[in-house]
Motif scaffolding. Structure first.
Motif, PDB file in Angstrom:
ATOM      1  N   LEU A 211     -31.939  -1.053  11.480  1.00  0.00           N
ATOM      2  CA  LEU A 211     -33.457  -1.277  11.783  1.00  0.00           C
ATOM      3  C   LEU A 211     -34.156  -0.205  12.178  1.00  0.00           C
ATOM      4  N   SER A 212     -33.519   0.956  11.874  1.00  0.00           N
ATOM      5  CA  SER A 212     -34.327   2.363  12.253  1.00  0.00           C
ATOM      6  C   SER A 212     -35.293   2.894  11.411  1.00  0.00           C
ATOM      7  N   GLY A 213     -35.099   2.357  10.111  1.00  0.00           N
ATOM      8  CA  GLY A 213     -36.031   2.706   9.167  1.00  0.00           C
ATOM      9  C   GLY A 213     -37.161   1.973   8.835  1.00  0.00           C
ATOM     10  N   PRO A 214     -38.046   2.326   7.854  1.00  0.00           N
ATOM     11  CA  PRO A 214     -39.412   1.633   7.647  1.00  0.00           C
ATOM     12  C   PRO A 214     -39.159   0.110   7.201  1.00  0.00           C
ATOM     13  N   ALA A 215     -40.180  -0.672   7.353  1.00  0.00           N
ATOM     14  CA  ALA A 215     -40.391  -2.208   7.062  1.00  0.00           C
ATOM     15  C   ALA A 215     -40.064  -2.192   5.936  1.00  0.00           C
ATOM     16  N   HIS A 216     -40.586  -1.223   4.796  1.00  0.00           N
ATOM     17  CA  HIS A 216     -40.494  -1.361   3.567  1.00  0.00           C
ATOM     18  C   HIS A 216     -39.614   0.119   2.998  1.00  0.00           C
ATOM     19  N   ALA A 217     -38.737  -0.083   2.293  1.00  0.00           N
ATOM     20  CA  ALA A 217     -37.969   1.131   1.644  1.00  0.00           C
ATOM     21  C   ALA A 217     -38.745   1.726   0.752  1.00  0.00           C
ATOM     22  N   ALA A 218     -39.730   1.169   0.017  1.00  0.00           N
ATOM     23  CA  ALA A 218     -40.623   2.215  -0.844  1.00  0.00           C
ATOM     24  C   ALA A 218     -41.395   3.058  -0.257  1.00  0.00           C
ATOM     25  N   ASP A 219     -41.716   3.025   1.099  1.00  0.00           N
ATOM     26  CA  ASP A 219     -42.329   3.634   1.822  1.00  0.00           C
ATOM     27  C   ASP A 219     -41.896   5.305   2.139  1.00  0.00           C
ATOM     28  N   LEU A 220     -40.500   5.403   1.744  1.00  0.00           N
ATOM     29  CA  LEU A 220     -39.429   6.497   1.834  1.00  0.00           C
ATOM     30  C   LEU A 220     -39.918   7.310   0.755  1.00  0.00           C
ATOM     31  N   PHE A 221     -40.095   6.840  -0.421  1.00  0.00           N
ATOM     32  CA  PHE A 221     -40.397   7.468  -1.672  1.00  0.00           C
ATOM     33  C   PHE A 221     -41.846   7.584  -2.042  1.00  0.00           C
ATOM     34  N   HIS A 222     -42.662   6.959  -1.505  1.00  0.00           N
ATOM     35  CA  HIS A 222     -44.275   6.626  -2.112  1.00  0.00           C
ATOM     36  C   HIS A 222     -45.123   7.043  -0.805  1.00  0.00           C
ATOM     37  N   ASP A 223     -46.270   7.083  -1.040  1.00  0.00           N
ATOM     38  CA  ASP A 223     -47.506   7.223  -0.109  1.00  0.00           C
ATOM     39  C   ASP A 223     -47.547   5.645   0.543  1.00  0.00           C
ATOM     40  N   PRO A 224     -46.967   5.913   1.961  1.00  0.00           N
ATOM     41  CA  PRO A 224     -47.096   4.285   2.727  1.00  0.00           C
ATOM     42  C   PRO A 224     -48.565   3.839   2.463  1.00  0.00           C
ATOM     43  N   ALA A 225     -49.667   4.278   2.487  1.00  0.00           N
ATOM     44  CA  ALA A 225     -50.989   3.979   2.307  1.00  0.00           C
ATOM     45  C   ALA A 225     -51.160   3.090   0.961  1.00  0.00           C
ATOM     46  N   GLU A 226     -50.663   3.786   0.061  1.00  0.00           N
ATOM     47  CA  GLU A 226     -50.817   3.332  -1.279  1.00  0.00           C
ATOM     48  C   GLU A 226     -50.079   2.213  -1.565  1.00  0.00           C
ATOM     49  N   MET A 227     -48.727   2.196  -0.965  1.00  0.00           N
ATOM     50  CA  MET A 227     -47.991   0.984  -1.155  1.00  0.00           C
ATOM     51  C   MET A 227     -48.303  -0.191  -0.493  1.00  0.00           C
ATOM     52  N   GLU A 228     -49.133  -0.145   0.573  1.00  0.00           N
ATOM     53  CA  GLU A 228     -49.764  -1.122   1.325  1.00  0.00           C
ATOM     54  C   GLU A 228     -50.885  -1.648   0.534  1.00  0.00           C
ATOM     55  N   ARG A 229     -51.581  -0.990  -0.196  1.00  0.00           N
ATOM     56  CA  ARG A 229     -52.634  -1.365  -1.109  1.00  0.00           C
ATOM     57  C   ARG A 229     -51.800  -2.184  -2.117  1.00  0.00           C
ATOM     58  N   VAL A 230     -50.798  -1.792  -2.897  1.00  0.00           N
ATOM     59  CA  VAL A 230     -50.151  -2.514  -3.701  1.00  0.00           C
ATOM     60  C   VAL A 230     -49.706  -3.834  -3.392  1.00  0.00           C
ATOM     61  N   ARG A 231     -49.115  -3.723  -2.121  1.00  0.00           N
ATOM     62  CA  ARG A 231     -48.443  -5.095  -1.581  1.00  0.00           C
ATOM     63  C   ARG A 231     -49.539  -5.791  -1.169  1.00  0.00           C
ATOM     64  N   THR A 232     -50.555  -5.543  -1.015  1.00  0.00           N
ATOM     65  CA  THR A 232     -51.856  -6.444  -0.769  1.00  0.00           C
ATOM     66  C   THR A 232     -52.408  -7.210  -2.016  1.00  0.00           C
ATOM     67  N   ALA A 233     -52.444  -6.352  -3.033  1.00  0.00           N
ATOM     68  CA  ALA A 233     -52.843  -6.932  -4.298  1.00  0.00           C
ATOM     69  C   ALA A 233     -51.743  -8.031  -4.916  1.00  0.00           C
ATOM     70  N   VAL A 234     -50.708  -7.663  -4.803  1.00  0.00           N
ATOM     71  CA  VAL A 234     -49.573  -8.547  -5.153  1.00  0.00           C
ATOM     72  C   VAL A 234     -49.591  -9.800  -4.728  1.00  0.00           C
ATOM     73  N   ILE A 235     -49.942  -9.833  -3.242  1.00  0.00           N
ATOM     74  CA  ILE A 235     -49.876 -11.120  -2.454  1.00  0.00           C
ATOM     75  C   ILE A 235     -51.156 -11.747  -2.840  1.00  0.00           C
ATOM     76  N   ARG A 236     -52.451 -11.080  -2.947  1.00  0.00           N
ATOM     77  CA  ARG A 236     -53.515 -11.773  -3.415  1.00  0.00           C
ATOM     78  C   ARG A 236     -53.374 -12.341  -4.698  1.00  0.00           C
ATOM     79  N   GLU A 237     -52.640 -11.936  -5.853  1.00  0.00           N
ATOM     80  CA  GLU A 237     -52.927 -12.283  -7.182  1.00  0.00           C
ATOM     81  C   GLU A 237     -51.470 -13.370  -7.430  1.00  0.00           C
ATOM     82  N   HIS A 238     -50.922 -13.656  -6.416  1.00  0.00           N
ATOM     83  CA  HIS A 238     -49.830 -14.441  -6.347  1.00  0.00           C
ATOM     84  C   HIS A 238     -50.084 -15.591  -5.410  1.00  0.00           C
TER      85      HIS A 238
END
Length: 359
Positions: free
Chosen positions: A121-148
């Motif tokens: 439980l010590s890492g980030p909520a989303h593993a992709a944030d370890l490898f990509h810009d967290p702000a960019e990944m948040e925008r991507v997740r928001t787009a996926v939720i909206r489109e689905h």
């Protein structure tokens, strides 16, 4: 000579059988030692289920194992065919008192129940944030939720934009609707009206509705309706249900309460009968009712008027279809009498030419 040969053969036989005889004697001595003392106190009952087992099979379910080369040192002890059980030796079983089911957290097939490792439980909520810009990944997740499931879409459908020609003056009519929103909730608007060319519409209205899906096929709608014609103008509260019935019938039913206290009802039904990939035949029926007489706008109580039409569409594109057809409309009861008093034809059959499109 014969006697010499016989003596030599006898000597050779004695030499050959000497080891076997010695082994047999040794074995009998062990048996005699084992039967001394302990054998008298551990006599095996004749009906013991293991009494038929010999010493080599004294280990129960391990009977298929090869017996040891030496006799069983425990022969004659009480137990399974002479095998000494742990409790009889004064010791204890290594598993004695252990609850085997407890090793699985309650059942043999259940996984062990252990607390979550804090490291997990010590890492980030989303593993992709370890490898990509967290702000960019948040925008991507928001787009996926909206489109689905949370996408907001809009549509404008002009169902009827048509010319009427027949007995009486030529006229026009329109019927359009549109919406914007998501899968469950939408904001709807409707407008419809008709009238003769060169004159003001005989009937014109606009509705604004909140629409909520009550199941995959039907929506309930609440809102307002404003009548611009006929005069005097009225504003109505609207409660409606619309949707797709079994066998692909499109149905709509609405109740209206005007600011003057008048209650009216409207029901519509239509069906698209696909003839070819481009040609569709559409029958349509509309019925209107009034709970009371409203002479100032020419309405009588009961069934006020009805329309029945048949239109043949040809789809030039999926969004554009010209059509030709026929429509009958008529009034009933007191509404029919009001129409005659105003010099109108209470019943009319007309040829219709029109266009249906959406975007």
């Amino acid at each position: 000579m014969k006697m010499a040969c016989l003596a030599a053969a006898t000597a050779l036989a004695m030499v050959w059988s000497a080891p076997a005889l010695a082994q047999e004697m040794d074995h009998s001595m062990h048996q005699g030692h084992a039967s001394h003392g302990q054998a008298e106190t551990a006599e095996i009952p004749a009906d013991d289920e293991h009494s038929a087992h010999g010493a080599p099979t004294a280990h129960g379910d391990h009977a298929t194992h090869q017996p040891p080369p030496e006799p069983d040192p425990h022969a004659g002890h009480a137990g399974h065919s002479g095998h000494v059980m742990p409790e009889q030796q004064g010791g204890h079983d290594a598993h004695a008192g252990h609850d085997m089911a407890s090793h699985g957290g309650g059942g043999a097939d259940d996984p062990p129940e252990r607390p979550v490792d804090p490291v997990a439980l010590s890492g980030p909520a989303h593993a992709a944030d370890l490898f990509h810009d967290p702000a960019e990944m948040e925008r991507v997740r928001t787009a996926v939720i909206r489109e689905h499931g949370e996408m907001r879409v809009a549509r404008l459908m002009v169902d009827r934009l048509e010319f009427h020609g027949g007995n009486g003056p030529d006229g026009y009519a329109w019927d359009a609707n549109g919406w914007i929103g998501g899968d469950i909730d939408k904001l709807w608007f409707r407008t419809e009206g008709e009238g003769p060319f060169g004159e003001n519409p005989e009937q014109a209205e606009v509705q604004a509705l909140w629409s909520h899906a009550i199941d995959p096929w039907f929506d309930v709608q609440l809102g307002l309706r404003q009548d611009f014609e006929p005069h005097p103008q009225r504003t109505h509260a609207v409660v409606a249900v619309q949707g797709l019935a079994p066998y692909w019938f499109e149905l709509s039913a609405a109740a209206f309460l005007s600011d003057k206290g008048d209650v009216t009802l409207r029901g519509e039904a239509e069906y698209d009968l696909r003839i070819t990939r481009h040609v569709t035949l559409q029958p349509r029926v509309e019925l209107n009712f009034s709970a009371q007489n409203v002479p100032e706008i020419g309405l009588g109580s009961g069934l006020t008027d009805a329309e029945a039409g048949l239109r043949l569409h040809y789809a030039l594109t999926p969004r554009l279809a010209p059509y030709i057809g026929a429509q009958w409309e008529g009034s009933f009861g007191a509404t029919r009498r009001y129409a005659k008093a105003d010099g109108e034809d209470p019943s009319r059959l007309a040829l219709v030419l029109g266009l249906r499109f959406w975007f």
